[in-house]
Scaffold this motif. Structure first.
Motif, PDB file in Angstrom:
ATOM      1  N   GLY A  60       0.860   5.372   1.778  1.00  0.00           N
ATOM      2  CA  GLY A  60      -0.135   4.267   0.926  1.00  0.00           C
ATOM      3  C   GLY A  60       0.421   3.928  -0.219  1.00  0.00           C
ATOM      4  N   SER A  61       1.494   4.048  -0.656  1.00  0.00           N
ATOM      5  CA  SER A  61       2.155   3.135  -1.416  1.00  0.00           C
ATOM      6  C   SER A  61       4.051   3.688  -1.371  1.00  0.00           C
ATOM      7  CB  SER A  61       1.925   3.596  -2.643  1.00  0.00           C
ATOM      8  OG  SER A  61       2.528   3.408  -4.195  1.00  0.00           O
ATOM      9  N   ARG A  69       6.556  -0.452   0.921  1.00  0.00           N
ATOM     10  CA  ARG A  69       6.070   0.705   1.787  1.00  0.00           C
ATOM     11  C   ARG A  69       6.920   0.751   2.998  1.00  0.00           C
ATOM     12  NH1 ARG A  69      -0.579  -0.677   0.081  1.00  0.00           N
ATOM     13  NH2 ARG A  69       0.510  -1.067  -1.815  1.00  0.00           N
TER      14      ARG A  69
END
Length: 198
Positions: free
Chosen positions: A94-95, A171
């Motif tokens: 998610g990052s 990402r």
């Protein structure tokens, strides 16, 4: 000629340092010890993070003053390895490592690149049977242009370089590391890279 500090003396860092030196740049290679890394980063306008991604944030956050105003070229991936030593999952789902570095180092211009290939391809892209792609992610256009020029010195033709946009696009490229163990199990340790064909 650019003065470049390469942080990390492993296969990735050593390979990049040798190639950039051959291209005419002044390159200093530092191991992961804080003193050596700080000295190298202080003296160079461009710093390459070739340290293991799992510890990069802690390591580079300690160099906040030395990295202020510098270009930080992040070529690492932050993963948890499986029992076979190959990447099994991402540390920052998610990052991305690049986003986390930019957040930790707001006065440093982070550019993500060269993280979607096995390390020999970084400095010999023309060795593959098909054209590979090097991706750029980062907030600063001037920093990305500098990195483009360094990539050219490493043998990357401009049409092989794709600017994906802001640092958040890292990402996607960092997630590509999850291909690596499956490709290596099926094909062995042969150089390969992600490629966008049109």
């Amino acid at each position: 000629m650019t003065t470049i500090a390469v942080l990390g003396k492993g296969r990735v860092g050593g390979n990049l340092a040798r190639a950039l030196t051959r291209a005419g740049h002044e390159v200093t290679v530092a191991d992961r010890t804080p003193g050596a890394a700080a000295d190298a980063a202080r003296a160079a306008p461009v710093v390459i993070n070739a340290t293991p991604g799992a510890g990069s944030i802690e390591r580079l956050s300690a160099l906040r003053a030395e990295l202020r105003g510098k270009i930080l070229v992040d070529v690492s991936n932050a993963t948890v390895d499986g029992p076979d030593g190959l990447p099994a999952r991402l540390i920052h789902p998610g990052s991305s490592l690049a986003e986390q570095l930019q957040e930790a180092l707001p006065e440093t211009r982070v550019v993500k690149t060269l993280n979607t290939m096995l390390f020999p391809v970084m400095t010999a892209p023309a060795s593959l049977t098909q054209s590979p792609t090097a991706f750029l992610s980062g907030q600063d256009p001037e920093a990305k242009q500098t990195v483009r020029e360094l990539l050219a010195d490493l043998g990357w033709r401009q049409e092989w370089v794709t600017d994906l946009g802001g640092i958040e696009t890292a990402r996607a490229t960092e997630a590509a590391v999850l291909f690596v163990p499956h490709v290596m199990r099926s094909s062995g340790f042969a150089p390969f890279a992600v490629s966008i064909t049109r």
